[in-house]
Every structure is written in structure tokens, then in C-alpha cells.
Design a protein around this motif. Structure first.
Motif, PDB file in Angstrom:
ATOM      1  N   GLY A  68      45.389 -10.045  21.864  1.00  0.00           N
ATOM      2  CA  GLY A  68      45.530  -8.652  21.451  1.00  0.00           C
ATOM      3  C   GLY A  68      46.355  -8.597  20.181  1.00  0.00           C
ATOM      4  O   GLY A  68      46.687  -9.626  19.595  1.00  0.00           O
ATOM      5  N   ILE A  69      46.682  -7.373  19.752  1.00  0.00           N
ATOM      6  CA  ILE A  69      47.546  -7.236  18.582  1.00  0.00           C
ATOM      7  C   ILE A  69      48.965  -6.936  19.057  1.00  0.00           C
ATOM      8  O   ILE A  69      49.166  -6.341  20.111  1.00  0.00           O
ATOM      9  N   THR A  70      49.920  -7.324  18.250  1.00  0.00           N
ATOM     10  CA  THR A  70      51.327  -7.183  18.629  1.00  0.00           C
ATOM     11  C   THR A  70      51.816  -5.737  18.487  1.00  0.00           C
ATOM     12  O   THR A  70      51.196  -4.908  17.815  1.00  0.00           O
ATOM     13  N   HIS A  71      52.941  -5.497  19.110  1.00  0.00           N
ATOM     14  CA  HIS A  71      53.610  -4.200  18.972  1.00  0.00           C
ATOM     15  C   HIS A  71      53.876  -3.906  17.485  1.00  0.00           C
ATOM     16  O   HIS A  71      53.666  -2.789  17.016  1.00  0.00           O
ATOM     17  N   HIS A  72      54.312  -4.935  16.762  1.00  0.00           N
ATOM     18  CA  HIS A  72      54.581  -4.784  15.329  1.00  0.00           C
ATOM     19  C   HIS A  72      53.319  -4.328  14.592  1.00  0.00           C
ATOM     20  O   HIS A  72      53.375  -3.416  13.753  1.00  0.00           O
ATOM     21  N   ALA A  73      52.186  -4.941  14.901  1.00  0.00           N
ATOM     22  CA  ALA A  73      50.929  -4.588  14.237  1.00  0.00           C
ATOM     23  C   ALA A  73      50.548  -3.137  14.523  1.00  0.00           C
ATOM     24  O   ALA A  73      50.190  -2.389  13.611  1.00  0.00           O
ATOM     25  N   GLN A  74      50.646  -2.743  15.788  1.00  0.00           N
ATOM     26  CA  GLN A  74      50.241  -1.367  16.111  1.00  0.00           C
ATOM     27  C   GLN A  74      51.208  -0.356  15.499  1.00  0.00           C
ATOM     28  O   GLN A  74      50.805   0.736  15.138  1.00  0.00           O
ATOM     29  N   GLU A  75      52.476  -0.737  15.350  1.00  0.00           N
ATOM     30  CA  GLU A  75      53.438   0.148  14.691  1.00  0.00           C
ATOM     31  C   GLU A  75      53.082   0.344  13.220  1.00  0.00           C
ATOM     32  O   GLU A  75      53.152   1.452  12.694  1.00  0.00           O
ATOM     33  N   PRO A  83      42.886 -16.321  16.746  1.00  0.00           N
ATOM     34  CA  PRO A  83      43.967 -17.277  16.538  1.00  0.00           C
ATOM     35  C   PRO A  83      43.599 -18.711  16.912  1.00  0.00           C
ATOM     36  O   PRO A  83      44.348 -19.633  16.637  1.00  0.00           O
ATOM     37  N   LEU A  84      42.428 -18.863  17.525  1.00  0.00           N
ATOM     38  CA  LEU A  84      41.966 -20.170  17.978  1.00  0.00           C
ATOM     39  C   LEU A  84      40.458 -20.249  17.815  1.00  0.00           C
ATOM     40  O   LEU A  84      39.786 -19.219  17.769  1.00  0.00           O
ATOM     41  N   ALA A  85      39.943 -21.468  17.789  1.00  0.00           N
ATOM     42  CA  ALA A  85      38.494 -21.657  17.865  1.00  0.00           C
ATOM     43  C   ALA A  85      38.093 -21.577  19.328  1.00  0.00           C
ATOM     44  O   ALA A  85      38.825 -22.045  20.206  1.00  0.00           O
ATOM     45  N   GLY A  86      36.952 -20.950  19.594  1.00  0.00           N
ATOM     46  CA  GLY A  86      36.484 -20.888  20.966  1.00  0.00           C
ATOM     47  C   GLY A  86      35.409 -19.840  21.155  1.00  0.00           C
ATOM     48  O   GLY A  86      34.955 -19.212  20.203  1.00  0.00           O
ATOM     49  N   GLU A  87      35.023 -19.658  22.417  1.00  0.00           N
ATOM     50  CA  GLU A  87      33.956 -18.727  22.771  1.00  0.00           C
ATOM     51  C   GLU A  87      34.536 -17.480  23.430  1.00  0.00           C
ATOM     52  O   GLU A  87      35.352 -17.569  24.350  1.00  0.00           O
ATOM     53  N   VAL A  88      34.088 -16.320  22.960  1.00  0.00           N
ATOM     54  CA  VAL A  88      34.507 -15.048  23.545  1.00  0.00           C
ATOM     55  C   VAL A  88      33.807 -14.908  24.900  1.00  0.00           C
ATOM     56  O   VAL A  88      32.584 -14.979  24.981  1.00  0.00           O
ATOM     57  N   ILE A  89      34.616 -14.710  25.950  1.00  0.00           N
ATOM     58  CA  ILE A  89      34.034 -14.603  27.291  1.00  0.00           C
ATOM     59  C   ILE A  89      34.131 -13.190  27.874  1.00  0.00           C
ATOM     60  O   ILE A  89      33.458 -12.867  28.851  1.00  0.00           O
ATOM     61  N   GLU A  90      34.973 -12.347  27.282  1.00  0.00           N
ATOM     62  CA  GLU A  90      35.125 -10.977  27.773  1.00  0.00           C
ATOM     63  C   GLU A  90      35.781 -10.140  26.682  1.00  0.00           C
ATOM     64  O   GLU A  90      36.585 -10.646  25.904  1.00  0.00           O
ATOM     65  N   VAL A  91      35.417  -8.865  26.622  1.00  0.00           N
ATOM     66  CA  VAL A  91      36.079  -7.934  25.714  1.00  0.00           C
ATOM     67  C   VAL A  91      36.590  -6.748  26.530  1.00  0.00           C
ATOM     68  O   VAL A  91      36.090  -6.465  27.619  1.00  0.00           O
ATOM     69  N   ASN A  92      37.581  -6.078  26.013  1.00  0.00           N
ATOM     70  CA  ASN A  92      38.176  -4.927  26.687  1.00  0.00           C
ATOM     71  C   ASN A  92      37.386  -3.677  26.318  1.00  0.00           C
ATOM     72  O   ASN A  92      37.739  -2.954  25.387  1.00  0.00           O
ATOM     73  N   ALA A  93      36.321  -3.426  27.062  1.00  0.00           N
ATOM     74  CA  ALA A  93      35.434  -2.295  26.770  1.00  0.00           C
ATOM     75  C   ALA A  93      36.153  -0.955  26.881  1.00  0.00           C
ATOM     76  O   ALA A  93      35.735   0.030  26.268  1.00  0.00           O
ATOM     77  N   ALA A  94      37.256  -0.898  27.627  1.00  0.00           N
ATOM     78  CA  ALA A  94      38.010   0.356  27.768  1.00  0.00           C
ATOM     79  C   ALA A  94      38.545   0.842  26.428  1.00  0.00           C
ATOM     80  O   ALA A  94      38.790   2.040  26.248  1.00  0.00           O
ATOM     81  N   LEU A  95      38.716  -0.067  25.463  1.00  0.00           N
ATOM     82  CA  LEU A  95      39.220   0.337  24.147  1.00  0.00           C
ATOM     83  C   LEU A  95      38.210   1.191  23.380  1.00  0.00           C
ATOM     84  O   LEU A  95      38.590   1.916  22.463  1.00  0.00           O
ATOM     85  N   GLU A  96      36.927   1.114  23.746  1.00  0.00           N
ATOM     86  CA  GLU A  96      35.922   1.928  23.065  1.00  0.00           C
ATOM     87  C   GLU A  96      36.201   3.414  23.264  1.00  0.00           C
ATOM     88  O   GLU A  96      36.118   4.198  22.331  1.00  0.00           O
ATOM     89  N   SER A  97      36.545   3.802  24.495  1.00  0.00           N
ATOM     90  CA  SER A  97      36.800   5.211  24.775  1.00  0.00           C
ATOM     91  C   SER A  97      38.280   5.580  24.674  1.00  0.00           C
ATOM     92  O   SER A  97      38.619   6.760  24.576  1.00  0.00           O
ATOM     93  N   ALA A  98      39.163   4.573  24.699  1.00  0.00           N
ATOM     94  CA  ALA A  98      40.600   4.834  24.611  1.00  0.00           C
ATOM     95  C   ALA A  98      41.275   3.817  23.690  1.00  0.00           C
ATOM     96  O   ALA A  98      42.104   3.014  24.122  1.00  0.00           O
ATOM     97  N   PRO A  99      40.932   3.854  22.386  1.00  0.00           N
ATOM     98  CA  PRO A  99      41.495   2.860  21.460  1.00  0.00           C
ATOM     99  C   PRO A  99      43.015   2.952  21.333  1.00  0.00           C
ATOM    100  O   PRO A  99      43.679   1.964  21.017  1.00  0.00           O
ATOM    101  N   ASP A 100      43.578   4.128  21.631  1.00  0.00           N
ATOM    102  CA  ASP A 100      45.022   4.304  21.520  1.00  0.00           C
ATOM    103  C   ASP A 100      45.794   3.491  22.566  1.00  0.00           C
ATOM    104  O   ASP A 100      47.013   3.364  22.470  1.00  0.00           O
ATOM    105  N   THR A 101      45.098   2.911  23.532  1.00  0.00           N
ATOM    106  CA  THR A 101      45.755   2.026  24.501  1.00  0.00           C
ATOM    107  C   THR A 101      46.388   0.843  23.776  1.00  0.00           C
ATOM    108  O   THR A 101      47.410   0.317  24.218  1.00  0.00           O
ATOM    109  N   ALA A 102      45.822   0.449  22.646  1.00  0.00           N
ATOM    110  CA  ALA A 102      46.417  -0.637  21.853  1.00  0.00           C
ATOM    111  C   ALA A 102      47.767  -0.204  21.280  1.00  0.00           C
ATOM    112  O   ALA A 102      48.605  -1.052  20.981  1.00  0.00           O
ATOM    113  N   THR A 117      49.814   2.249  22.998  1.00  0.00           N
ATOM    114  CA  THR A 117      50.712   2.548  24.112  1.00  0.00           C
ATOM    115  C   THR A 117      51.039   1.341  24.983  1.00  0.00           C
ATOM    116  O   THR A 117      52.086   1.306  25.607  1.00  0.00           O
ATOM    117  N   ASP A 118      50.146   0.350  25.041  1.00  0.00           N
ATOM    118  CA  ASP A 118      50.366  -0.819  25.898  1.00  0.00           C
ATOM    119  C   ASP A 118      49.763  -2.066  25.255  1.00  0.00           C
ATOM    120  O   ASP A 118      48.837  -2.665  25.790  1.00  0.00           O
TER     121      ASP A 118
END
Length: 127
Positions: free
Chosen positions: A28-35, A73-92, A94-95
Motif C-alpha cells: 500500500g502507500i504510506t501515511h506520509h504519501a497519503q498526507e 517495490p518487488l518483482a512478482g505476480e499480482v494475486i489480489e487487488v483491494n477492489a473496495a478502493l474503487e468505491s471508497a478510495p479515501d480508505t487509503a 483514513t487507514d
């Protein structure tokens, strides 16, 4: 900086990495980034199944102030995304270290996590 959890790893581009018990990582992104971004209004996440290189673009965060790329931040395969961010992007906002996570991946080399910044080193980056 009380907003930098000691149990996570970090990269200078303001993503955090949590190693999970099954060998995957959550990112995810850090508190600093979202600030810095301000109120987040849109999050674009990578597609499940995408294979990302270390440092590759993995998505975009748009806020009322700016748009910013999210990097893997690493090489690899994406196995899941947080689909809840589509309807509530501000969660990034608040949390950012909890429900505001962005994606999970299976790292190409799990040992690569060890080479990332710890909380103290990241605090110096953003200090």
C-alpha cells in the motif's frame, strides 16, 4: 514519526510492504504519501495476474491535489487487488496500513523483501 509501523518494510517511493505468513506480500502507500496527496478520489490498481518488475508502475492514485504513480517495490505476480478502493478510495487516507492496502503479490524472490527499508531508514527518507 509515529505513523511508520515498525513491522513493515518501505521503499523511497512511499510504498509499504507487509510480509504475510504464506510468503505473499501486501502493498500500500504510506501515511506520509497519503498526507502529501491529500484527499484521494481515485485509485487505479494493477490487474490480477500481472507480472511486475521491481520498480515498475503498478497503478495510479489521484487526489484533489495531484496524480501520483504507485510502483511495485518487488518483482512478482499480482494475486489480489483491494477492489473496495474503487468505491471508497479515501480508505487509503483514513487507514493506509489497514483497509487501505492496494494489492497483494507473490514475490519472484521472497528474500528481496529483506533488502527494503526498515521503519528507521524510511523515517530518515521522509524526515
Amino acid at each position: 514519526m509515529s505513523h511508520i509501523p515498525a513491522d513493515l518494510k518501505y521503499v523511497a517511493s512511499h510504498e509499504w510492504i507487509r510480509r504475510e505468513a504464506d510468503g505473499t506480500v501486501t502493498i500500500g502507500i504510506t501515511h506520509h504519501a497519503q498526507e502529501l496527496l491529500g484527499d484521494i478520489v481515485y485509485v487505479e490498481l494493477p490487474a490480477v495476474g500481472s507480472v511486475l518488475a521491481d520498480g515498475a508502475g503498478a497503478g495510479v492514485v489521484e487526489s484533489v491535489k495531484a496524480a501520483s504513480d504507485v510502483y511495485s517495490p518487488l518483482a512478482g505476480e499480482v494475486i489480489e487487488v483491494n477492489a473496495a478502493l474503487e468505491s471508497a478510495p479515501d480508505t487509503a487516507n483514513t487507514d493506509p496500513y489497514g483497509e487501505g492496502w492496494f494489492f497483494k503479490m507473490k514475490p519472484a524472490n521472497a528474500a528481496d523483501v529483506d533488502s527494503l527499508l526498515d521503519a528507521d531508514a524510511y523515517a530518515k527518507e521522509v524526515g
